[in-house]
Design a protein around this motif. Structure first.
Motif, PDB file in Angstrom:
ATOM      1  N   ASN A 111      43.723  79.064   9.026  1.00 55.50           N
ATOM      2  CA  ASN A 111      43.852  80.440   8.557  1.00 55.50           C
ATOM      3  C   ASN A 111      45.164  81.123   8.955  1.00 55.50           C
ATOM      4  O   ASN A 111      45.528  82.133   8.342  1.00 55.50           O
ATOM      5  N   ILE A 112      45.797  80.631   9.987  1.00 60.21           N
ATOM      6  CA  ILE A 112      47.032  81.331  10.420  1.00 60.21           C
ATOM      7  C   ILE A 112      48.236  80.445  10.097  1.00 60.21           C
ATOM      8  O   ILE A 112      48.623  80.307   8.950  1.00 60.21           O
ATOM      9  N   ARG A 113      48.822  79.790  11.091  1.00 60.62           N
ATOM     10  CA  ARG A 113      49.980  78.927  10.856  1.00 60.62           C
ATOM     11  C   ARG A 113      49.888  77.698  11.739  1.00 60.62           C
ATOM     12  O   ARG A 113      49.391  77.754  12.855  1.00 60.62           O
ATOM     13  N   HIS A 114      50.441  76.615  11.211  1.00 60.69           N
ATOM     14  CA  HIS A 114      50.436  75.363  11.972  1.00 60.69           C
ATOM     15  C   HIS A 114      51.263  75.487  13.253  1.00 60.69           C
ATOM     16  O   HIS A 114      50.907  74.924  14.291  1.00 60.69           O
ATOM     17  N   GLU A 115      52.365  76.278  13.192  1.00 61.67           N
ATOM     18  CA  GLU A 115      53.218  76.431  14.368  1.00 61.67           C
ATOM     19  C   GLU A 115      52.454  77.094  15.505  1.00 61.67           C
ATOM     20  O   GLU A 115      52.672  76.787  16.677  1.00 61.67           O
ATOM     21  N   ASN A 116      51.541  78.031  15.162  1.00 65.97           N
ATOM     22  CA  ASN A 116      50.757  78.698  16.205  1.00 65.97           C
ATOM     23  C   ASN A 116      49.829  77.706  16.889  1.00 65.97           C
ATOM     24  O   ASN A 116      49.586  77.789  18.093  1.00 65.97           O
ATOM     25  N   THR A 117      49.270  76.788  16.126  1.00 67.33           N
ATOM     26  CA  THR A 117      48.409  75.761  16.706  1.00 67.33           C
ATOM     27  C   THR A 117      49.172  74.940  17.728  1.00 67.33           C
ATOM     28  O   THR A 117      48.686  74.679  18.840  1.00 67.33           O
ATOM     29  N   GLU A 118      50.380  74.502  17.388  1.00 70.27           N
ATOM     30  CA  GLU A 118      51.199  73.697  18.304  1.00 70.27           C
ATOM     31  C   GLU A 118      51.543  74.494  19.551  1.00 70.27           C
ATOM     32  O   GLU A 118      51.527  73.953  20.667  1.00 70.27           O
ATOM     33  N   ALA A 119      51.833  75.793  19.382  1.00 70.84           N
ATOM     34  CA  ALA A 119      52.176  76.623  20.533  1.00 70.84           C
ATOM     35  C   ALA A 119      50.986  76.748  21.477  1.00 70.84           C
ATOM     36  O   ALA A 119      51.133  76.684  22.709  1.00 70.84           O
ATOM     37  N   ILE A 120      49.788  76.903  20.921  1.00 68.19           N
ATOM     38  CA  ILE A 120      48.585  77.007  21.755  1.00 68.19           C
ATOM     39  C   ILE A 120      48.358  75.720  22.527  1.00 68.19           C
ATOM     40  O   ILE A 120      48.040  75.733  23.725  1.00 68.19           O
ATOM     41  N   LEU A 121      48.527  74.573  21.849  1.00 68.10           N
ATOM     42  CA  LEU A 121      48.331  73.285  22.521  1.00 68.10           C
ATOM     43  C   LEU A 121      49.355  73.088  23.644  1.00 68.10           C
ATOM     44  O   LEU A 121      49.020  72.608  24.729  1.00 68.10           O
ATOM     45  N   ARG A 122      50.629  73.463  23.371  1.00 70.16           N
ATOM     46  CA  ARG A 122      51.660  73.317  24.411  1.00 70.16           C
ATOM     47  C   ARG A 122      51.354  74.215  25.604  1.00 70.16           C
ATOM     48  O   ARG A 122      51.490  73.806  26.761  1.00 70.16           O
ATOM     49  N   ASN A 123      50.956  75.449  25.339  1.00 75.78           N
ATOM     50  CA  ASN A 123      50.655  76.373  26.428  1.00 75.78           C
ATOM     51  C   ASN A 123      49.457  75.895  27.243  1.00 75.78           C
ATOM     52  O   ASN A 123      49.444  75.973  28.474  1.00 75.78           O
ATOM     53  N   THR A 124      48.432  75.413  26.533  1.00 72.52           N
ATOM     54  CA  THR A 124      47.242  74.925  27.232  1.00 72.52           C
ATOM     55  C   THR A 124      47.603  73.742  28.132  1.00 72.52           C
ATOM     56  O   THR A 124      47.198  73.678  29.302  1.00 72.52           O
ATOM     57  N   ALA A 125      48.366  72.777  27.564  1.00 71.44           N
ATOM     58  CA  ALA A 125      48.763  71.598  28.349  1.00 71.44           C
ATOM     59  C   ALA A 125      49.614  72.005  29.545  1.00 71.44           C
ATOM     60  O   ALA A 125      49.428  71.483  30.655  1.00 71.44           O
ATOM     61  N   ARG A 126      50.507  72.989  29.341  1.00 73.30           N
ATOM     62  CA  ARG A 126      51.381  73.412  30.441  1.00 73.30           C
ATOM     63  C   ARG A 126      50.586  74.062  31.568  1.00 73.30           C
ATOM     64  O   ARG A 126      50.854  73.803  32.757  1.00 73.30           O
ATOM     65  N   CYS A 127      49.580  74.872  31.213  1.00 69.84           N
ATOM     66  CA  CYS A 127      48.751  75.508  32.239  1.00 69.84           C
ATOM     67  C   CYS A 127      47.982  74.455  33.040  1.00 69.84           C
ATOM     68  O   CYS A 127      47.895  74.539  34.280  1.00 69.84           O
ATOM     69  N   LEU A 128      47.418  73.487  32.341  1.00 64.71           N
ATOM     70  CA  LEU A 128      46.662  72.437  33.027  1.00 64.71           C
ATOM     71  C   LEU A 128      47.575  71.584  33.916  1.00 64.71           C
ATOM     72  O   LEU A 128      47.206  71.212  35.027  1.00 64.71           O
ATOM     73  N   MET A 129      48.768  71.266  33.411  1.00 66.28           N
ATOM     74  CA  MET A 129      49.690  70.432  34.201  1.00 66.28           C
ATOM     75  C   MET A 129      50.210  71.186  35.422  1.00 66.28           C
ATOM     76  O   MET A 129      50.420  70.594  36.481  1.00 66.28           O
ATOM     77  N   ASP A 130      50.393  72.498  35.299  1.00 65.82           N
ATOM     78  CA  ASP A 130      50.834  73.280  36.456  1.00 65.82           C
ATOM     79  C   ASP A 130      49.765  73.289  37.536  1.00 65.82           C
ATOM     80  O   ASP A 130      50.072  73.375  38.735  1.00 65.82           O
ATOM     81  N   ALA A 131      48.492  73.198  37.118  1.00 65.76           N
ATOM     82  CA  ALA A 131      47.403  73.243  38.096  1.00 65.76           C
ATOM     83  C   ALA A 131      47.099  71.870  38.670  1.00 65.76           C
ATOM     84  O   ALA A 131      46.877  71.718  39.888  1.00 65.76           O
ATOM     85  N   PHE A 132      47.068  70.824  37.817  1.00 67.43           N
ATOM     86  CA  PHE A 132      46.640  69.490  38.276  1.00 67.43           C
ATOM     87  C   PHE A 132      47.787  68.472  38.408  1.00 67.43           C
ATOM     88  O   PHE A 132      47.573  67.378  38.927  1.00 67.43           O
ATOM     89  N   GLY A 133      48.965  68.820  37.903  1.00 72.45           N
ATOM     90  CA  GLY A 133      50.083  67.878  37.948  1.00 72.45           C
ATOM     91  C   GLY A 133      50.326  67.240  36.594  1.00 72.45           C
ATOM     92  O   GLY A 133      49.379  66.934  35.866  1.00 72.45           O
ATOM     93  N   ASP A 134      51.593  67.037  36.237  1.00 66.88           N
ATOM     94  CA  ASP A 134      51.938  66.494  34.919  1.00 66.88           C
ATOM     95  C   ASP A 134      51.303  65.134  34.670  1.00 66.88           C
ATOM     96  O   ASP A 134      50.902  64.815  33.544  1.00 66.88           O
ATOM     97  N   GLU A 135      51.205  64.329  35.741  1.00 68.18           N
ATOM     98  CA  GLU A 135      50.744  62.955  35.570  1.00 68.18           C
ATOM     99  C   GLU A 135      49.218  62.859  35.507  1.00 68.18           C
ATOM    100  O   GLU A 135      48.676  61.757  35.309  1.00 68.18           O
ATOM    101  N   ASN A 136      48.534  63.995  35.634  1.00 66.57           N
ATOM    102  CA  ASN A 136      47.062  63.957  35.686  1.00 66.57           C
ATOM    103  C   ASN A 136      46.396  64.659  34.510  1.00 66.57           C
ATOM    104  O   ASN A 136      45.184  64.894  34.523  1.00 66.57           O
ATOM    105  N   VAL A 137      47.149  65.005  33.475  1.00 66.08           N
ATOM    106  CA  VAL A 137      46.610  65.716  32.308  1.00 66.08           C
ATOM    107  C   VAL A 137      46.840  64.855  31.075  1.00 66.08           C
ATOM    108  O   VAL A 137      47.957  64.380  30.828  1.00 66.08           O
TER     109      VAL A 137
END
Length: 684
Positions: free
Chosen positions: A585-611
């Motif tokens: 319903n919105i834009r494909h670019e927004n989907t990618e931005a959400i996925l990148r932000n989600t992955a970055r938050c998880l990696m900041d908490a658990f470490g890049d190599e653990n996500v």
């Protein structure tokens, strides 16, 4: 800057002392013994003057030639009063028959036989034995020319004394000329041996066989004209033939040799030289047999013709090649050879002037010998230079081939770099070899190093360099100004990747170290480029291109080969809420931005190599804390980061304090918790 000074080893000093000792012994033997002693002069009595004819005229035979006298010449002299047993009447003759009388009896006769060159045998050595009882006796010398066609004849250099002293005197007077002549023949012999010993004769840059043959012919030509060689060997006719005919054969081999040194290599000069050589040689021999022209009279014109043809052809050949290269703007190959020819030509001109003006009697050929020695020495020096370059090329190629064999023995670029670095250091006898790699922002760090046993690794601190002058700065910062060190910039195309350094090289191991290092730096650039490409490919193989987190393949590899399930760990499943609706319903670019932000938050908490991104909307995280309290802190921090980024997610998490024996139970339980979290949030 780079310090190329080579420390002198003990063996260098040993060699220096040995060479000095050899020179001391040589010069002592040469100048402090009887080598150039004049003791022979005390035993010899000069006997060329005070000869009388029947009319009472007095002659000095060292300055009188029979050409001014018709018919037979009979001269008389009185032997010294102090003769000793073993003394001899020694003299040289040229184109002359000789009879010696004492007390009215013939005691010696010399009449040369007709031979290939005519009646003359050239300069002939005579020795007539005397004794103490011959003291004060009258001796008669009868001379007459060997042929009525002979234009000249002479008897000269007459002495009374031991024959050995006379020979010693002749050797002393002709030592330099004899040495130069033998040196020419020796050079020719060595060159021919070199040619015989070379298996790949097509790879020789010059036609050295012709040079060797030409040098040998030249040496035998001038040697055959030396009275001292006839005196020493007692052979006359052989040396006469050498002296009269070998000079006629010189144009062909020398023109062939010079032609091989040119860019064009025009065969026309070789054809002309061959036919000229044949015509000159056959002509002088034909005149001898069919026109009865004695070579004592015909030789000089033919000799001048043979030498002149050689000079003209070589000059034309060199000028033609020079013009050819000039038209095509290419360098000539034969500058050194041409200079050697010029040296010989200058000496030949001096020789001709000495001969025409009679400046040095009975020493014909001295300066042309010097010219030939200079010519051969210059050419041999060029040979040595070529040989050294070829040997350096062979040494370099061997080094490079072995290096490549070492490098390609493994498919891992990093292993290839380590093995190649070790091989280079050991082959060059170096104490250490290392690579500094560019880590961006002007920082260069050691990434690979090999060093000898007993040494410590180099400090790992970064070198900060200005890219524009990085090579000079690197050498200045890393050089300790000791030993032989080589540093090369490693590039891939125009991009600087780092620097290769090798310390304390044993220079005798490889003659072209600088060139080898250039090639090795190129290889290292290729291997580092391959490693970076492999790392890039590996990154994309194990990372999700959208979120930047590691992907399902990476998690499978980790779960099957690296995970230790006996240790405490936490397991988290995070699902992005409403991602499909956002994408539709919105834009494909927004989907990618959400996925990148989600992955970055998880990696900041658990470490890049653990996500890990295991699907388009789901992530799996591992937490390796030894206590559940710390794991829960990481989980709360992840939720906080997700909230700050406004990332709506559903999360299920569990902690296995004692590890697990069945990871599938952990996964199922975590998914159940994820479903509960989704239901609780959606139901609100």
């Amino acid at each position: 800057m780079k310090d190329n000074r080579k420390p002198l080893s003990n063996i260098f000093y040993y060699n220096l002392i040995f060479a000095a000792l050899v020179l001391v012994v040589f010069f002592y033997a040469l100048f402090f013994t009887d080598a150039f002693g004049k003791d022979f002069s005390e035993k010899l009595v000069h006997f060329s003057s005070n000869w009388h004819d029947s009319d009472g005229n007095t002659y000095d035979l060292d300055t009188t030639k029979i050409k001014s006298i018709t018919g037979n010449v009979t001269l008389t002299n009185t032997l010294p009063d102090d003769l000793k047993d073993g003394d001899c009447l020694c003299f040289l003759s040229k184109y002359t028959n000789v009879k010696v009388y004492m007390n009215g009896e013939v005691i010696y006769t010399y009449e040369p036989k007709e031979n290939l060159t005519g009646f003359g045998e050239g300069t002939v050595y005579h020795s007539i034995g005397l004794c103490e009882h011959d003291s004060g006796k009258s001796v008669i010398l009868e001379m007459y020319r060997v042929s009525i066609k002979s234009r000249i004849g002479e008897v000269y250099n007459i002495y009374v004394g031991p024959a050995s002293s006379y020979i010693h005197m002749m050797l002393s007077q002709n030592a330099v000329s004899l040495f130069l002549t033998l040196l020419i023949i020796f050079f020719g012999f060595i060159i021919i041996l070199i040619w015989l010993g070379i298996s790949d004769k097509k790879g020789i840059p010059l036609d050295i066989l012709d040079l060797g043959v030409g040098s040998g012919l030249f040496g035998l030509w001038v040697l055959g004209g030396m009275p001292v060689i006839q005196t020493l060997t007692g052979i006359n006719i052989m040396w006469r033939v050498f002296n009269r005919l070998f000079v006629m054969l010189l144009p062909y081999p020398f023109v062939r040799f010079l032609n091989s040194s040119t860019r064009q290599k025009r065969k026309i000069y070789e054809y002309v030289a061959f036919f000229a050589t044949m015509v000159i040689t056959v002509s002088i021999m034909g005149l001898r047999f069919y026109a009865d022209a004695d070579m004592m009279n015909s030789f000089i014109p033919f000799e001048i013709l043979a030498v002149g043809v050689t000079i003209v052809l070589i000059t034309a050949l060199l000028v033609d090649d020079h013009m050819y290269c000039k038209r095509r703007s290419i360098p000539t190959k034969n500058k050194i050879i041409a200079f050697a020819f010029f040296e010989m030509a200058v000496c030949a001109v001096i020789e001709l002037a000495v001969y025409l003006f009679g400046l040095w009697e009975h020493h014909f050929g001295f300066f042309i010998r010097i010219g030939m020695v200079l010519f051969l020495a210059t050419v041999m020096g060029q040979f040595v230079n070529w040989w050294m370059r070829d040997q350096a090329a062979v040494d370099r190629d061997r080094f490079i081939n072995h290096s490549l064999q070492v490098a390609v023995s493994t498919k891992n670029p990093s292993d290839s770099i380590r093995m190649l670095l070790e091989y280079i250091a050991k082959e060059l006898g170096a104490s250490r070899a290392f690579i500094y790699e560019d880590k961006k922002k002007g920082k260069f760090n050691i990434t690979y190093e090999w060093f000898k046993e007993g040494l410590d690794p180099m400090p790992k601190e970064s070198l900060v360099l200005n890219y524009e002058n990085s090579e000079e700065q690197f050498i200045e910062k890393i050089s300790d100004h000791k030993g032989n060190n080589e540093y090369k910039c490693i590039k891939l195309g125009d991009t600087v990747l780092g620097f290769l350094g090798v310390k304390d090289i044993e220079m005798e191991r490889v003659k072209s170290v600088d060139e080898v290092m250039d090639i090795m730096a190129y290889f290292f650039g290729q291997f580092i480029g391959q490693r970076k490409e492999q790392e890039r490919m590996l990154y994309y193989s194990y990372h999700d291109p959208v979120s930047g987190a590691m992907n399902r393949s990476a998690m499978r590899e980790f779960a099957e080969n690296q995970m230790d399930y006996s240790q405490p760990f936490g397991y988290v499943i995070c699902e992005v809420a409403g991602l499909r609706e956002i994408n539709d319903n919105i834009r494909h670019e927004n989907t990618e931005a959400i996925l990148r932000n989600t992955a970055r938050c998880l990696m900041d908490a658990f470490g890049d190599e653990n996500v890990y991104a295991v699907s388009g909307e789901e992530f799996v995280c591992f937490g390796f804390e030894n206590d559940e309290y710390y794991f829960l802190n990481d989980l709360e921090r992840a939720k906080k980061y997700l909230g700050e980024k406004e990332c709506r997610t559903f999360i299920g998490a569990c902690y296995c304090a004692n590890g697990t024996t069945d990871i599938m139970n952990v996964i199922r339980y975590t998914k159940q918790l994820l479903v509960k979290d989704r239901e609780s949030k959606v139901g609100r």
